[in-house]
Each structure stands twice: as C-alpha cells, then as structure tokens.
Write a protein that holds these residues in place. Structure first.
Motif, short mmCIF file in Angstrom:
data_model
loop_
_atom_site.label_atom_id
_atom_site.label_comp_id
_atom_site.label_asym_id
_atom_site.label_seq_id
_atom_site.Cartn_x
_atom_site.Cartn_y
_atom_site.Cartn_z
N LYS A 153 -1.18 -16.18 15.97
CA LYS A 153 -2.27 -15.28 15.83
C LYS A 153 -2.49 -15.15 14.71
O LYS A 153 -3.70 -15.07 14.11
CB LYS A 153 -2.22 -14.15 16.73
N SER A 154 -1.84 -14.62 13.72
CA SER A 154 -1.58 -14.09 12.53
C SER A 154 -2.00 -15.26 11.56
O SER A 154 -2.91 -15.02 10.62
CB SER A 154 -0.19 -13.51 11.83
N THR A 155 -1.42 -16.64 11.72
CA THR A 155 -1.94 -17.58 11.09
C THR A 155 -3.33 -17.94 11.03
O THR A 155 -3.86 -18.12 10.22
CB THR A 155 -0.76 -18.79 11.27
N ASP A 193 1.88 -8.42 3.21
CA ASP A 193 2.88 -7.09 3.05
C ASP A 193 3.74 -7.02 4.34
O ASP A 193 4.51 -5.85 4.49
CB ASP A 193 2.23 -6.03 2.81
N ARG A 194 3.58 -7.79 5.42
CA ARG A 194 4.30 -7.50 6.49
C ARG A 194 5.89 -7.66 6.32
O ARG A 194 6.03 -8.89 5.97
CB ARG A 194 3.73 -8.53 7.90
N GLN A 195 6.47 -6.91 7.04
CA GLN A 195 8.05 -7.10 6.93
C GLN A 195 8.56 -8.10 8.13
O GLN A 195 7.70 -8.17 8.93
CB GLN A 195 8.65 -5.73 7.26
N VAL A 235 -8.05 -6.42 14.77
CA VAL A 235 -7.25 -5.65 15.48
C VAL A 235 -5.97 -6.40 16.36
O VAL A 235 -6.50 -7.61 16.95
CB VAL A 235 -7.69 -4.72 16.71
N ASP A 236 -4.83 -6.58 15.76
CA ASP A 236 -3.81 -7.37 16.25
C ASP A 236 -3.11 -6.24 17.27
O ASP A 236 -3.21 -5.48 17.15
CB ASP A 236 -2.92 -7.75 15.08
N THR A 237 -2.36 -7.15 18.40
CA THR A 237 -1.65 -6.54 19.49
C THR A 237 -0.36 -7.08 19.36
O THR A 237 -0.17 -7.76 20.49
CB THR A 237 -2.30 -6.89 20.50
MG MG Z 1 1.36 -11.90 14.39
#
Ligand code: MG
Ligand code: GDP
Length: 297
Positions: free
Chosen positions: A37-39, A52-54, A87-89
């Motif tokens: 999803k993020s990609t 900036d995601r850990q 909006v990510d879940t």
């Molecule tokens: Mg993700």
C-alpha cells in the motif's frame, strides 16, 4: 525536470469556480500489512510520503489493532492546487477477528460525514474543508483465486459509504493468464455477493474517439492489477520505476506489465471529480438522509 502526475486536468473535470480555491481529495488505502500500500501511494503521487516512518515496531504486530494514519500534502501542478490526504490503515486484517478492522475504517468514514454535516449547518458554510473519503483503494492479495471471506465482508460493509476500488496487489507475481483468470473470478464474486464497487459513469457521446477508447479500456481492465516500486532503474537508457528480477525489470508504468497507469489515470486525470461527485450526491446524501430522519424521530 519536473515529473507531472496529471491532476492539472481537474479544471476540465469541474466547474471553473472551484479552481481558485483548490481541490480537496481524500484517498483511503485498506489491506493487510505487506501488500504494498505505502509503496503504491508513493509511486502514484511521486512522493515519499512514508520516509519519516520508523521501522515497524515489533510490538505493533502483537497489539494487532487497526490504526488510522492520515497524511496531507498540498501539491500544485500548472497552477492547479490539490490538497491530497491519504488515509492509511496499518494493522488492517492482521488480527484473527477482522471485525475491529472494519469498524475502525467505517467509523473514520462516518466521522468525516458527521463533521461535514455539522459544518454545513454552521455559519461558515462556504469554506468547509472537505475531509470526506472520496475513494477507498482496497488491496487484495494476488495469491488467491478470487475474493476471500474477509474481502467480501469488508466491501459489503462499506460499499454504501465510499467509492470502493478493489485492486490486485503485487501483480508482478502473476502471469498474464493468471491475472486474467483472477480478474474474472473477482468480478464474478463481486456480482454474486451484490457488492457495489465504484462504477465508471457512462461515457459522454460527445467525447472524441480516443477518449472513448481509453474509457472502454479502463472499464475492461477492472479490477486493476498493480505493481508499486520506489526504485528507479535504468532500462535501455530510460529511467523507470520498476522491480528488478533475475530475468529482467518489471516496469510500474508499462501498460504491458500492469494496470498502474490505468489506476493513476482514473484516480487523477479522468475520474477524480466523478469520485467527488459520487461522494457528495450518493454516499453523503445517504448519510444525511439518515441523520435527518433520526433527528426528526
Ligand atoms: Mg504501509
Ligand atoms: P504495506 O504494508 O501494505 O504498506 O506494504 P509496503 O508498501 O510497506 O510493502 C511491503 C513490501 O512489499 C516491501 O518490501 C515492498 O518493497 C514490497 N512491495 C511493494 N509493492 C510491491 C509490488 O508491487 N510487488 C512486489 N513483488 N513487492 C512489492
């Protein structure tokens, strides 16, 4: 050299007057951890929204609760401003019982409708910031034969509240034949379970032939099989986003390789405004009617 993602066509999709103010658009992404999803979001909007995601905290997985992660960015292309919220879940579907996951997504959507409803009856009606969810990209793993029970339940629960766009994640693991079969099975499952996914509007007969052809092609490719990548590779002298395999490069933006371009075209260049219209005229209207009938009881 600036790369464009294509929302500068929005003024053609919409009345002039809203151009100056800019546009609000909210996209929700739903699907289990690791489906890309993020990609994909980064590939779609050419940003590194999650840089900036850990690294995932191992306790996160133990907690297994679904969270809402909201990120907004203002982007401008050719004088057109877009306020894009994703909006990510994270954590969706990771627990054994998915009920909580559905509830978290549903509540977020309802809360935004509620907020809009209150703003609309307030004094500053003209300048409402529209945070309603205009589209929900629902990621389905490529490994199955169609929809799973989890997918059916989620979509049935949310289909009246949001424009659902199912996508086949990580499509690079499928052959053309498998992709075709999976799409057919998914469409059958969607119909058999009376799931209402986002439907393209009828193409305007006035449109030119090229537009009609593109529109028909979009419709025929549903649900889109997508690939995401944050890596830029070089293929025969061209720089492309892709995934490297021992036998070659799978290119994100190559229409022979996947439907990424179709998804981006639909979301951004051709149907963003229709998604907003549907949200306003169908899903929000539904919500409003329910609110009013509850108040007057
Ligand atoms: Mg993700
Ligand atoms: P998320 O948990 O759904 O946000 O997934 P991520 O975007 O963090 O991706 C999880 C892993 O899958 C990463 O290692 C990505 O590089 C990889 N990945 C993302 N998209 C694809 C894809 O389209 N195909 C393949 N094969 N791997 C992908």
């Amino acid at each position: 050299e600036k790369e464009y993602i294509g929302f500068a066509t929005l003024p053609e999709q919409v009345h002039r007057k809203s151009v100056k103010r800019g546009f609000d658009f909210t996209l929700m992404v739903v699907g289990e951890t690791g489906l890309g999803k993020s990609t994909l979001i980064n590939s779609l909007f050419l940003t590194d929204l999650y840089k900036d995601r850990q690294p995932t905290d191992p306790t996160e997985k133990i907690n297994k609760t679904t969270k809402i992660e909201k990120r907004t960015m203002e982007i401008e292309e050719k004088g057109v401003r877009l306020r894009l919220t994703v909006v990510d879940t994270p954590g969706f579907g990771d627990a054994l019982n998915c009920e909580e996951s559905y509830r978290v997504c549903e509540k977020y959507i309802d809360d935004q409708f509620n907020k809009y409803f209150q703003d609309e009856s307030g004094l500053n009606r003209r300048n409402i910031q529209d945070n309603r969810v205009h589209c929900c990209l629902y990621f389905i793993p490529p490994y199955g034969h169609g929809l799973r029970q989890l997918d059916i339940e989620f979509m049935r629960r949310l289909h009246k509240k949001v424009n659902l766009v199912p996508v086949i994640a990580k499509a690079d693991v499928l052959t053309q034949k498998e992709k075709k079969r999976l799409k057919e099975n998914m469409m059958k499952d969607i119909a058999a379970n009376q799931i209402e996914i986002y439907e393209f509007p009828e193409c305007d007969p006035e449109e030119d032939d090229e537009f009609k052809r593109q529109d028909a092609e979009l419709k025929a490719s549903f649900p889109f099989a997508v690939i995401g990548s944050n890596t830029v590779l070089e293929v025969a002298g061209r720089r492309v986003r892709g995934r490297q395999y021992p036998w070659g490069v799978v290119e994100v933006e190559n229409q022979q390789h996947c439907d990424f371009v179709k998804l981006r075209t639909m979301l951004i260049s051709t149907h963003m405004h229709d998604l907003k219209d549907m949200t306003q005229e169908v899903q929000y209207e539904n919500f409003r009617t329910q609110c009013i009938s509850q108040i007057s009881q």
